[in-house]
Design a protein around this motif. Sequence first.
Motif, PDB file in Angstrom:
ATOM      1  N   LYS A 190       0.806  -1.216   0.000  1.00 55.56           N
ATOM      2  CA  LYS A 190       0.000   0.000   0.000  1.00 55.56           C
ATOM      3  C   LYS A 190       0.841   1.269   0.000  1.00 55.56           C
ATOM      4  O   LYS A 190       0.336   2.348  -0.280  1.00 55.56           O
ATOM      5  CB  LYS A 190      -0.937  -0.003   1.208  1.00 55.56           C
ATOM      6  N   LEU A 191       2.113   1.175   0.312  1.00 55.91           N
ATOM      7  CA  LEU A 191       2.917   2.383   0.483  1.00 55.91           C
ATOM      8  C   LEU A 191       3.853   2.667  -0.691  1.00 55.91           C
ATOM      9  O   LEU A 191       3.787   3.709  -1.316  1.00 55.91           O
ATOM     10  CB  LEU A 191       3.734   2.288   1.781  1.00 55.91           C
ATOM     11  N   GLY A 192       4.765   1.723  -0.982  1.00 52.15           N
ATOM     12  CA  GLY A 192       5.794   1.995  -1.977  1.00 52.15           C
ATOM     13  C   GLY A 192       6.945   2.765  -1.368  1.00 52.15           C
ATOM     14  O   GLY A 192       7.116   2.822  -0.146  1.00 52.15           O
ATOM     15  N   ASN A 193       7.766   3.377  -2.221  1.00 50.42           N
ATOM     16  CA  ASN A 193       8.970   4.095  -1.761  1.00 50.42           C
ATOM     17  C   ASN A 193       9.870   3.201  -0.915  1.00 50.42           C
ATOM     18  O   ASN A 193      10.429   3.621   0.096  1.00 50.42           O
ATOM     19  CB  ASN A 193       8.609   5.338  -0.935  1.00 50.42           C
ATOM     20  N   GLY A 194       9.995   1.935  -1.295  1.00 51.01           N
ATOM     21  CA  GLY A 194      10.835   1.011  -0.543  1.00 51.01           C
ATOM     22  C   GLY A 194      10.147   0.506   0.709  1.00 51.01           C
ATOM     23  O   GLY A 194      10.774   0.406   1.771  1.00 51.01           O
ATOM     24  N   SER A 239       5.540 -13.194  -5.610  1.00 49.43           N
ATOM     25  CA  SER A 239       4.275 -12.472  -5.672  1.00 49.43           C
ATOM     26  C   SER A 239       4.470 -11.076  -6.251  1.00 49.43           C
ATOM     27  O   SER A 239       5.541 -10.477  -6.126  1.00 49.43           O
ATOM     28  CB  SER A 239       3.676 -12.358  -4.268  1.00 49.43           C
ATOM     29  N   PRO A 240       3.431 -10.504  -6.871  1.00 50.77           N
ATOM     30  CA  PRO A 240       3.528  -9.124  -7.352  1.00 50.77           C
ATOM     31  C   PRO A 240       3.662  -8.123  -6.217  1.00 50.77           C
ATOM     32  O   PRO A 240       4.215  -7.032  -6.404  1.00 50.77           O
ATOM     33  CB  PRO A 240       2.219  -8.928  -8.124  1.00 50.77           C
ATOM     34  N   GLU A 241       3.179  -8.493  -5.020  1.00 51.07           N
ATOM     35  CA  GLU A 241       3.304  -7.589  -3.874  1.00 51.07           C
ATOM     36  C   GLU A 241       4.765  -7.306  -3.554  1.00 51.07           C
ATOM     37  O   GLU A 241       5.113  -6.207  -3.093  1.00 51.07           O
ATOM     38  CB  GLU A 241       2.602  -8.182  -2.642  1.00 51.07           C
ATOM     39  N   PHE A 242       5.631  -8.298  -3.797  1.00 50.32           N
ATOM     40  CA  PHE A 242       7.057  -8.095  -3.541  1.00 50.32           C
ATOM     41  C   PHE A 242       7.597  -6.945  -4.396  1.00 50.32           C
ATOM     42  O   PHE A 242       8.339  -6.089  -3.922  1.00 50.32           O
ATOM     43  CB  PHE A 242       7.830  -9.379  -3.828  1.00 50.32           C
ATOM     44  N   ALA A 266       3.084   1.054 -10.785  1.00 49.77           N
ATOM     45  CA  ALA A 266       2.945  -0.082 -11.698  1.00 49.77           C
ATOM     46  C   ALA A 266       2.179  -1.208 -11.012  1.00 49.77           C
ATOM     47  O   ALA A 266       1.438  -1.951 -11.663  1.00 49.77           O
ATOM     48  CB  ALA A 266       4.326  -0.565 -12.141  1.00 49.77           C
ATOM     49  N   TYR A 267       2.327  -1.307  -9.689  1.00 48.63           N
ATOM     50  CA  TYR A 267       1.616  -2.365  -8.955  1.00 48.63           C
ATOM     51  C   TYR A 267       0.109  -2.138  -8.993  1.00 48.63           C
ATOM     52  O   TYR A 267      -0.662  -3.054  -9.288  1.00 48.63           O
ATOM     53  CB  TYR A 267       2.094  -2.442  -7.510  1.00 48.63           C
ATOM     54  N   GLN A 675      -9.842   0.700   1.954  1.00 43.85           N
ATOM     55  CA  GLN A 675      -8.538   1.252   2.338  1.00 43.85           C
ATOM     56  C   GLN A 675      -7.484   0.172   2.510  1.00 43.85           C
ATOM     57  O   GLN A 675      -6.290   0.453   2.368  1.00 43.85           O
ATOM     58  CB  GLN A 675      -8.678   2.067   3.626  1.00 43.85           C
ATOM     59  N   GLU A 676      -7.897  -1.055   2.803  1.00 43.49           N
ATOM     60  CA  GLU A 676      -6.933  -2.153   2.855  1.00 43.49           C
ATOM     61  C   GLU A 676      -6.347  -2.438   1.479  1.00 43.49           C
ATOM     62  O   GLU A 676      -5.214  -2.898   1.361  1.00 43.49           O
ATOM     63  CB  GLU A 676      -7.603  -3.409   3.412  1.00 43.49           C
ATOM     64  N   VAL A 677      -7.138  -2.168   0.440  1.00 49.85           N
ATOM     65  CA  VAL A 677      -6.669  -2.348  -0.930  1.00 49.85           C
ATOM     66  C   VAL A 677      -5.984  -1.081  -1.431  1.00 49.85           C
ATOM     67  O   VAL A 677      -4.909  -1.135  -2.027  1.00 49.85           O
ATOM     68  CB  VAL A 677      -7.844  -2.716  -1.865  1.00 49.85           C
ATOM     69  N   ASP A 678      -6.617   0.057  -1.190  1.00 46.19           N
ATOM     70  CA  ASP A 678      -6.100   1.338  -1.674  1.00 46.19           C
ATOM     71  C   ASP A 678      -6.227   2.379  -0.572  1.00 46.19           C
ATOM     72  O   ASP A 678      -7.282   3.001  -0.405  1.00 46.19           O
ATOM     73  CB  ASP A 678      -6.875   1.781  -2.914  1.00 46.19           C
ATOM     74  N   PRO A 679      -5.187   2.586   0.197  1.00 47.62           N
ATOM     75  CA  PRO A 679      -5.253   3.554   1.311  1.00 47.62           C
ATOM     76  C   PRO A 679      -5.328   4.999   0.845  1.00 47.62           C
ATOM     77  O   PRO A 679      -5.511   5.899   1.665  1.00 47.62           O
ATOM     78  CB  PRO A 679      -3.943   3.294   2.070  1.00 47.62           C
TER      79      PRO A 679
END
Length: 756
Positions: A190-194, A239-242, A266-267, A675-679
């Motif tokens: 949900k966050l990104g930026n590492g 997984s794509p989440e990785f 991209a995710y 929000q669990e999918v898209d915060p």
Amino acid sequence: MNETRSTRVRRCLLMIFLFSSLGLFAWSSLSIFRTAHAAEDTTAKEQAARKIYADKVRESYTYISAGKSESVYGTGKLSLPGNASIEGADFIEPTAFPTAEYCGHCHQEAFAQWRQALHSNSFRTPFYRTSVNLLIQEKGIAFARHCDSCHNPIAVVSGSLDAHATGDRSFDRDGLTCMTCHSIQQVDSKLGNGSYVMSVPAVMVDERGKRIPGMVPDAEILAHPERHSAAVMQKIYQSPEFCSACHKANLPVMLNDYKWIRAFSAYDEWQGSKYSKQNPLVFYTADYTTCQGCHMKREVITLKDPGSKKGMLASHRWLAGNTAVPYYYGFDEQLKRTTDFLQTGNYLNVDVFGIKAAGSDDLQAPLGSVPFKVDPRQTLETYVVIQSKAIGHSLIPEVRDLYEAWVSFKVTDANGKKVYESGYLRPDGTLDPEAHSFTNRPVNSAGEFVDNHRVWTIHSVAYDNSIQSGRSTLVRYRFRVPDGASWPITVKASVQYRHLRQSYLNNVLGADHPAYPVVEVASRSRVIKAGDNGVAPPVPADNADWMRWNNLGIGYLDQLQYAEAMSAFEHVIQLRPDYKDGYINLGLNYIEWEKYADARAPLERALSLAPHDARALYYMALVERRGHHAEQAIADLEEVVTQYPQARDALRELGISYYQQHRAEEAVATFKKLQEVDPDDLAAHYNLAVLYRRLGMKSEAAKESAQYAMKWIDPGAPTYSLQYLRQHPEISNESVPWHVHSDEAQVMSTGKTGAQ
């Protein structure tokens, strides 16, 4: 009792065997105890060394203040404004990471691929260093943690990105090493930026499964490959989440001193694509495919690698679209493989769909399938449809201000003489400013193009012509064949790709550098005669006619031309009366056109063909709600969410429907699921703020209000874009959805050519 001699012998042998077994058991237990004890001793020493190192770093380390975004990001996090985390929440010395060369002792194939891949060159390339050095110069090295949480994780987790850091930075040359990726234990998609959690690197676990930090001899790994695998492999890596930890980014307030802005994802684009199987609202369907399924396909090895299975290894080249890095370093194999990847993947379909006289409504199409007539004296208009056919994210993904993909459209006469051309490279290497390009133009508060990827200055985006996964775009070209030209003419449309745009290459390398590779990803040509033209056989890459009309309809729909889209989708159902999505697309078009009552009939037809189709049910729910049939709308949306629990649009609309029916608790629960999918969903923040306040939950309401205010678009942002578009008419033309590319002059002589 008297014993016979043979009995005594057997009893003695049994006692000898028992004592021997006990001895062997004791020796084995002692060996295990010694090994485990040695592992514990090593771990204790590593922990002590880590604490000494971390204490030293902390003495002078500069923590970035979370400021306005404190409620989201917290304070005192060592990676801010990035999101990297470390087990133990403390620094790790760089030497704790085994080098890629160490891993390459055995994994020769993976190492050879990695060395030429973008991941291993994620930090050292001048293309990255140019922009990150500008950030360091303007805001300080601590702010580079925002970028380097992904581009150089060791620098972040070791505390090396600090004004007071003096340690060895030799790890910079390797960017993402084997053990930076293979030490990650968790990610937050949900966050990104590492947004990963990294453990202390370990290449082995002991007999009890406890991680052993540091390097161990190759022989020990080869003797216990299962324990090596337990240390360096996690299920999440497949997984794509990785991938989402880094292939998703935002610009937080602490970085830009402005407001939260989603940079790219991209995710999220994959999650919304046909490949994720999480979104029912896609135009086409496909088998479930992860990021790794495209970018880490298994291939035959040529070098020794114990990680292979049956002579095959998941590719560590991560083939995608970066041609600049292998070209710069002379990695010929990587460049060839990248070019082949772009050209042979059937990712795009280019369709020279139709032709008409300018000013006429009589579109003669689809070309090749119907006879048509051309008056050589008239100005002609050609319709080109570009379909994103097999890409799991947008074209172009991520940093669209740097990558460059465009449509090359060229008309030549029978003698090969150029009649008209759009989308060509000028002598200085820059792209024709009036080309149809799948890029964007981010601008700052002064209405200036944000050059050199200075993302912390972005305040708005003047236009964005990217194509989302599974969608199509319509590009129009108007030209006149001059008198004296030889017929027939040949019309060729192609999608060209270059990494990176010329002005950025010039900024990085200076104006005097070789031309960087341009790859033709897909193309289609048509020969057009003066007068009568007959039917022509399709080529293997051509879509069926029903799909050609469908793609045209999608293009019209995205360009807000609803009457034309309706006509295109009607052609689809005439050719495929059994195709339920043709009726759904017609219903969707009516909904976008705000003709809800007209949408009911085609949606009912789709549901008669597929009674529980989630896509049809979703759009029918919108029709029911507009018709004041709230309970039916809720029932339809509940069925969609049951089938697709992570469907963002369905969760959002279901929450709104609950809210409108004063079902507050169900609305809150649904928005929290969203929000669990898209915060970052604005509707969820807004509605939860209202609902929490009505329920007396003032603290929760305040948090949601703050999130909404932070993520809501700045009302002044369009002004910044308008300033830029006024100065660049050629880009202003591109920002109009139904624009036409023409051989007539489009730009006044202003001296402005736009950012290329």
